[in-house]
Scaffold this active site. Structure first.
Site, PDB file in Angstrom:
ATOM      1  N   CYS A 185       4.439   8.415  15.304  1.00 23.40           N
ATOM      2  CA  CYS A 185       3.608   9.333  14.770  1.00 23.40           C
ATOM      3  C   CYS A 185       3.201   8.668  13.492  1.00 23.40           C
ATOM      4  O   CYS A 185       2.565   7.715  13.238  1.00 23.40           O
ATOM      5  CB  CYS A 185       4.454  10.685  14.450  1.00 23.40           C
ATOM      6  SG  CYS A 185       3.378  11.897  14.167  1.00 23.40           S
ATOM      7  N   HIS A 186       3.620   9.308  12.056  1.00 18.79           N
ATOM      8  CA  HIS A 186       3.516   8.677  11.005  1.00 18.79           C
ATOM      9  C   HIS A 186       4.534   7.607  10.485  1.00 18.79           C
ATOM     10  O   HIS A 186       4.451   7.037   9.614  1.00 18.79           O
ATOM     11  CB  HIS A 186       3.432   9.891   9.804  1.00 18.79           C
ATOM     12  CG  HIS A 186       2.252  10.889  10.016  1.00 18.79           C
ATOM     13  ND1 HIS A 186       2.197  11.909  10.876  1.00 18.79           N
ATOM     14  CD2 HIS A 186       0.954  10.719   9.254  1.00 18.79           C
ATOM     15  CE1 HIS A 186       0.924  12.432  10.677  1.00 18.79           C
ATOM     16  NE2 HIS A 186       0.276  11.800   9.812  1.00 18.79           N
TER      17      HIS A 186
END
Length: 174
Positions: free
Chosen positions: A103-104
């Protein structure tokens, strides 16, 4: 079995920590949590998970670990303003040790300036950031680059992410 450094702080994406942690532990690996400072607990952004931090980043060395795991959520962005965390991250990339980011999570890799020319994926909102850092972005559930870097986009990709991180450690005989 591998000893895996996990860089995590408040507002991590709950399932992006718990699901890979379970997969790694089921495969016999040890997951160690690291934040800017130790001796505290952090909470996931969904408020469902509380994680005890094993060590502050100043209390550990990259050479004490076989791999690095960076869960997503807001945690990677909050961690990357600390030069110690960035240097810790960069060491794994420079040494070609396994790195797992979902994800991030790749935001820490951007700040560590360690993804130029690398195949990668991540959450769609950081695609331009990844490309500006020189990475080759792929909109796929999991990307394995140079048998070292494993990245995924969202919680929906966790089955593929978990499979590939466990397979990579098995392949490297860790």
């Amino acid at each position: 079995m591998a000893k895996i450094a996990t860089l995590i702080t408040d507002l991590f994406e709950d399932i992006e920590f718990t699901s890979p942690k379970e997969a790694l532990e089921e495969a016999g690996h040890t997951v160690v949590t690291i934040d800017k400072e130790g001796n505290k607990a952090v909470r996931g952004k969904q408020g469902e998970v509380r994680v005890e931090i094993d060590f502050g980043v100043s209390d550990v060395k990259p050479e004490d670990f076989d791999a690095l795991f960076i869960p997503g959520g807001f945690s990677p962005d909050l961690l990357r303003d600390d030069d110690r965390v960035v240097a810790f991250t960069k060491s794994f990339m420079s040494e070609m040790k396994p790195v797992f980011a979902i994800c991030h999570g790749p935001q820490l890799l951007i700040t560590a300036r360690s993804i130029d020319g690398r195949d990668i994926t991540g959450y769609k909102s950081i695609r331009v950031d990844l490309e500006n850092a020189g990475a080759k972005f792929h909109d796929e559930e999991v990307v394995v680059c140079q048998k070292q870097l494993v990245t995924s986009r969202t919680p929906q990709d966790l089955p593929a992410f978990n499979r590939e991180i466990v397979n990579l450690l098995k392949e490297k005989d860790l």
